[in-house]
Design a protein around this motif. Structure first.
Motif, PDB file in Angstrom:
ATOM      1  N   GLU A 124      -8.333 -19.681  21.733  1.00  0.00           N
ATOM      2  CA  GLU A 124      -8.237 -19.730  23.196  1.00  0.00           C
ATOM      3  C   GLU A 124      -8.753 -21.023  23.796  1.00  0.00           C
ATOM      4  O   GLU A 124      -8.478 -21.309  24.968  1.00  0.00           O
ATOM      5  N   THR A 125      -9.491 -21.808  23.007  1.00  0.00           N
ATOM      6  CA  THR A 125     -10.055 -23.011  23.635  1.00  0.00           C
ATOM      7  C   THR A 125      -9.086 -24.190  23.609  1.00  0.00           C
ATOM      8  O   THR A 125      -9.393 -25.243  24.174  1.00  0.00           O
ATOM      9  N   GLU A 126      -7.930 -24.024  22.981  1.00  0.00           N
ATOM     10  CA  GLU A 126      -6.939 -25.105  23.036  1.00  0.00           C
ATOM     11  C   GLU A 126      -6.038 -24.898  24.249  1.00  0.00           C
ATOM     12  O   GLU A 126      -5.515 -23.807  24.476  1.00  0.00           O
ATOM     13  N   PHE A 137     -14.963 -21.646  28.338  1.00  0.00           N
ATOM     14  CA  PHE A 137     -14.319 -22.576  27.407  1.00  0.00           C
ATOM     15  C   PHE A 137     -12.812 -22.344  27.286  1.00  0.00           C
ATOM     16  O   PHE A 137     -12.165 -22.881  26.402  1.00  0.00           O
ATOM     17  N   VAL A 139     -11.210 -14.276  26.579  1.00  0.00           N
ATOM     18  CA  VAL A 139     -11.114 -14.999  25.305  1.00  0.00           C
ATOM     19  C   VAL A 139     -10.004 -14.391  24.443  1.00  0.00           C
ATOM     20  O   VAL A 139      -9.131 -15.087  23.918  1.00  0.00           O
ATOM     21  N   ASN A 142      -1.880 -17.779  23.376  1.00  0.00           N
ATOM     22  CA  ASN A 142      -1.581 -19.037  22.682  1.00  0.00           C
ATOM     23  C   ASN A 142      -0.821 -18.791  21.387  1.00  0.00           C
ATOM     24  O   ASN A 142       0.134 -19.503  21.068  1.00  0.00           O
ATOM     25  N   ILE A 163      -6.381 -14.919  25.946  1.00  0.00           N
ATOM     26  CA  ILE A 163      -5.798 -16.264  25.843  1.00  0.00           C
ATOM     27  C   ILE A 163      -5.568 -16.642  24.378  1.00  0.00           C
ATOM     28  O   ILE A 163      -4.612 -17.339  24.046  1.00  0.00           O
ATOM     29  N   PRO A 171      -9.405 -23.154  28.866  1.00  0.00           N
ATOM     30  CA  PRO A 171      -8.946 -24.165  29.815  1.00  0.00           C
ATOM     31  C   PRO A 171      -7.776 -23.736  30.694  1.00  0.00           C
ATOM     32  O   PRO A 171      -7.462 -24.415  31.670  1.00  0.00           O
TER      33      PRO A 171
END
Ligand SMILES: Cc1ncc(COP(=O)(O)O)c(C=O)c1O
Lengths: 513, 450
Positions: free
Chosen positions: A454-456, B5, A375, A382, A378, B7
């Motif tokens: 991180e979830t995008e 979660f 998590v 990003n 990333i 991607p």
């Protein structure tokens, strides 16, 4: 575009019970629930109880008895569903799209957490139930405390604070109790000029005076100004690391040593913990007190402005002062409550925002140590990628690699074209993105603080970068910001007159002129 | 690797790193001094699939006793088992409300903003005051903020707080009073209501705080509190139960300057105590001292009706160390839920919930007090909650009655040490309690105390 003042309709201009999707499709106002009301209509029905039908005047002494009922909207269930569904269509959300508000960590909120929080076995449990009826809950809370201590490198924690700001104030009161136990009445708390507004506000409520220290050319705490501010009257320092500039405090060990040398404590504002999960821990950096924002790092939904949850973890020397009661493991198995010996007292009506705490427990169990580290990795990837894509378009103050977010500036753009950070924000809304945080931190001119999380996906982050570049390119091509000043044009309402809202306050339907 | 979660594929990560001129994810953390970096990774249970975690949740939830048919709830003490219909749960769990942030960009947040505006209107009406904010954390937080507002308005740190105010809220007030240095005097109860005479004539004060009804369920002496507030120059803070308030003369018309309360009964499940909803209302004259968010109505660039958070200069992000409060994230979703619940109830429905709760309260009081050895601790008027002295310790009764299928109430201990109420059983009712449930409860209690 403006709808006519009065529409022809059999029951008047704003009739009760009108269910149509005009507010979504035609950017028409959504009437308030009060305007949708039709006297005598109702949605509710209650359980049949078989009780004597005493009247209110038989149950409440005349001197107390209300003579007029509290006036509330009178709508059908259908009206209610239509109204709030239409309102929901006038609302941006993480489920809809990227929400790159810096400092807010608006990552995707796992659905499994919501479903668990709605289960009767968690949601329908009375908070005053004796421990033997709530062993499952106590185990969740105990384990969460333990996991949060491991993540932060601390010894013990309280789960009671209901949000980050409540956690801050808790931490400051712990600081106060710690110094008081040593017979010391220290009066000052140091805060960097990049700090979030809740930090200084909490310092005041904690009974301390704020001493502000500056930021050096690399975006870190200015060590000279810190050393000058440190003396025996300093109770502690509140730091956000990575800072609100998205930068890791490189001198953290020197800072910790200097602060501890005068007998003061280090407070860690955990709003940005997402950047360092599994990489480095506040405890290992020398912090004594840490608050976490579970509604950021641990993906609990923000609810349009809460509920959050702001647990506070502390090093061993502060554990005895923690608020109580705390969930504890009993020897021989089982769980109960216990209040630490020198506890500062309660912070919450009950045990904290339990259903939020449950969601964080689930998030931790889904991720484990490797998942958490991924998590952070990333999130940082990003943010850095996005920042590099914006180089040459926006100014990059304190130009060095960032952690989970980046702060760019529209200052040059503003000088060249008149395009301000707020215009960028509003134009982005038209391009389908929620805007970044603007004008914070205060030390960066025309700041745009961007946290992709991180979830995008890389594709989403690229589209966000493209949109940010496009907004700037449009202004540069036009030589002015006239078009962006008109933004947003495609949202349910256009730019909102904030000055008028404050000047002619209408804070309830009854205050309408 | 369990990061369900995230991607990014391996190729995508490599490509993004390449764009940054890096060859590994570790290099992203160059700024973190090597000596500080976690060597072995976190010592946590390994990540598991959703299905595995759900299995664990089944097991944990199974070790909680939820209220319902098999555990009929007579516990209150600030958390009540009211009806929440499917439509309220369904609308309040819409992800547009659940997954939004604080409405910083009003053009894309009209949904939440308007819902808060509607909520503010309903709370102000319930309180009988002009202004209500967009929520605080819980009842205890509202008490603290009500006291802070009063102190700021009057310049006096002296707080006269009735012992009838929820003892856990008083404890929270005590915790937070240490920062600003408020001096809180707890005014004792006599016969279940506040004995204001105990502090009369002691000089100026900043806040007088009373609960209506109070923690023991009694209708307390608000007139006495108002008189004391006037005599001492204090603001009067009244803590309400939003359901009982629907039956009573409004706190505003009884002279409250600030009305606070726990909004949980307005659509929020018991939730093991949170998230709940801090109600907060005040007079228009104090609006610039209001803690937390306030939504105002205005217009957009085309003159359409629009909503926005307003009087922002009170708040921490602008005023920093001189802010009226440090609150930032509040409990918006619970406020939206309350607006939906009150919309579902309507004028008549809220009155019926209050009346139903009061009928159940009266009936339960009658049948329980008819049991041998059970006595009310006070003869003061009550509505839906009352404290009983039992021939056994209240805790014993609660434990034994749980086996019989009843959550009997809450033992009065904390905050009542050495008083007439200590050790009593606090029993609460809502509109959901039926005659059969109350009769069954009384029969079981009789068995337990025999
Ligand atoms: C850096 C920082 N500190 C503190 C806070 C306060 O947290 P909360 O809003 O949960 O009170 C926030 C979030 O708004 C933040 O971004």
């Amino acid at each position: 575009m403006t709808p006519p003042e009065t529409e022809t309709h059999p029951t008047g201009p704003l009739p009760g019970g009108r269910a149509l999707s005009a507010p979504l499709l035609g950017r028409e106002d959504e009437p308030t629930l009060f305007e949708l009301s039709s006297p005598g209509r109702r949605a509710s029905s209650l359980r049949t109880t078989g009780l004597p039908q005493w009247g209110a005047d038989e149950l409440v002494p005349a001197s107390w008895l209300r003579t007029e009922p509290v006036p509330l909207p009178e709508v059908s269930e259908r009206d209610l569903a239509a109204h709030f569904t239409r309102l929901s269509h006038r609302q941006y959300s993480v489920d809809l799209g990227a929400y790159p508000l810096g400092s807010c960590t608006m990552k995707y909120n796992p659905k499994v957490c919501d479903e668990a929080a709605a289960r009767a076995g968690f949601a329908n449990v009375h908070p005053a139930s004796p421990p033997f009826l709530v062993q499952g809950w106590l185990q969740v809370l105990c384990e969460l405390e333990e996991m949060l201590c491991e993540v932060t490198g601390m010894a013990a924690a309280t789960l009671q604070p209901a949000a980050g700001a409540a956690g801050e104030l808790t931490g400051l009161l712990l600081m106060r109790a710690y110094h008081a136990a040593r017979g010391q009445d220290r009066r000052k708390v140091i805060i960097p000029d990049s700090a979030h507004g809740t930090n200084p506000a909490s310092v005041t409520l904690g009974g301390y005076e704020v001493t502000t220290v500056g930021t050096n050319a690399r975006g870190g705490v200015d060590l000279d100004s810190l050393r000058a501010a440190l003396d025996e009257d300093v109770a502690g320092i509140m730091l956000t690391n990575p800072s609100t500039l998205g930068l890791f405090e490189e001198d953290i060990s020197e800072i910790a040593a200097a602060v501890h040398e005068v007998g003061a404590l280090l407070y860690y504002d955990g709003a940005n913990l997402n950047a360092i999960l599994g990489v480095v821990r506040p405890g290992d950096m020398g912090f004594d007190i840490v608050h976490l924002n579970l509604h950021k790092t641990f993906a609990t939904p923000h609810g349009g402005g809460g509920p959050g949850s702001g647990p506070v973890a502390v090093s061993a020397r502060l554990a005895d002062y923690l608020p109580g009661p705390r969930p504890v493991r009993l020897e021989g198995g089982g769980f109960s409550w216990a209040t630490p010996e020198l506890s500062i007292g309660r912070l919450h009506s009950w045990h904290g925002n339990a259903l939020v705490l449950l969601r964080a427990w689930i998030y931790l169990r889904l991720h484990g140590p490797d998942g958490l580290r991924r998590v952070a990795e990333i999130a940082v990837l990003n943010a850095n990628w996005l920042r590099e894509r914006l180089r040459g378009t926006y100014d990059l103050p304190y130009d060095r690699p960032v952690m989970h977010e980046c702060v760019v500036s529209a200052a040059s753009l503003e000088r060249e074209t008149g395009l301000r950070a707020i215009d960028v924000a509003k134009r982005l809304l038209e391009l389908g993105f929620h805007s970044p945080t603007v004008y914070f931190p205060l030390i960066v001119e025309e700041a745009l603080m961007i946290e992709p999380t991180e979830t995008e996906s890389p594709q989403t982050v690229a589209a966000l970068a493209d949109a940010l570049v496009q907004v700037a390119a449009e202004a540069r091509a036009a030589g002015d910001a006239a078009s962006a000043r008109q933004a947003p044009r495609t949202t349910p309402v256009r730019r909102v007159d904030e000055a008028r809202a404050a000047r002619r306050l209408v804070a309830t339907y009854d205050q309408r002129p | 690797m369990s990061a369900p979660f995230v991607p990014h594929t391996g190729d995508e990560i490599a490509e993004m790193l390449g764009f940054l001129g890096l060859s590994s994810l570790d290099e992203l953390f160059e700024a973190v001094p090597a000596a500080l970096r976690l060597a072995g990774g976190l010592d946590l249970p390994p990540g598991e699939s959703e299905a595995d975690v759900v299995d664990r949740l089944d097991e944990l939830a199974g070790r909680n006793r939820a209220v319902g048919r098999s555990l009929v709830c007579f516990a209150g003490a600030g958390a009540y088992d009211h009806e929440v219909p499917a439509v309220v749960r369904s609308l309040a769990s819409r992800s547009e409300f659940v997954t939004a942030y604080t409405p910083y960009q009003p053009e894309v947040a009209q949904g939440v903003l308007q819902a808060i505006f509607e909520y503010q209107t309903m709370v102000a009406r319930l309180a009988g005051l002009e202004i209500a904010n967009g929520s605080l954390y819980d009842g205890a937080a509202s008490l603290v903020e009500g006291v802070n507002l009063s102190v700021a308005a009057t310049g006096s740190h002296r707080v006269l707080c009735s012992a009838g105010v929820n003892p856990r809220w008083r404890s929270v007030l005590g915790t937070f009073a240490r920062g600003p240095g408020h001096e809180v005097t707890t005014v004792p109860l006599a016969g279940g209501v506040t004995n204001w005479a105990a502090v009369a004539g002691d000089g100026p004060a900043g806040a007088v705080v009373v609960a209506l009804p109070n923690f023991l369920g009694c209708l307390d002496d608000v007139a006495g509190a108002r008189a004391l507030a006037e005599a001492t120059g204090a603001r009067l803070v009244v803590a309400i139960d939003p359901v009982v308030a629907a039956l009573l003369t409004s706190a505003g018309s009884l002279g409250a300057d600030v009305v606070i309360g726990e909004g949980q009964p307005l659509g929020t499940p018991l939730s093991f105590g949170g998230p709940y909803l801090g109600l907060f209302a005040c007079r228009a004259a104090d609006v610039r001292r209001l803690p937390g968010r306030l939504v105002g109505e205005t217009v957009d660039a085309e003159g359409r009706r629009a909503y926005v958070t307003t009087l922002r200069a009170r708040e921490q992000d602008i005023r920093r160390e001189r802010a009226s409060s440090n609150v930032c994230t509040n409990q918006t979703l619970m406020a939206v839920t309350a607006a939906i619940q009150l919309g579902w109830l309507g004028t008549a429905g809220l009155a019926e919930v209050a009346l139903g709760s009061a009928r159940a309260g009266r009936y339960a009081h009658e049948v329980l007090c008819a049991l041998d050895g059970v006595e009310p601790i006070s003869t003061a008027p009550f509505v839906r909650e009352f404290a009983l002295r039992l021939p056994v310790p209240a805790e014993v009764a609660v434990d034994r009655l749980a086996e019989e299928g009843y959550l009997a109430g809450v033992a009065v201990r904390e905050g009542f040490e050495g008083t007439e109420a200590e050790g009593a059983l606090l029993v609460a009712t809502t509109e959901r309690r039926t005659r059969a449930e109350i009769d069954g409860f009384a029969a079981s209690l009789e068995k337990v105390i025999r």
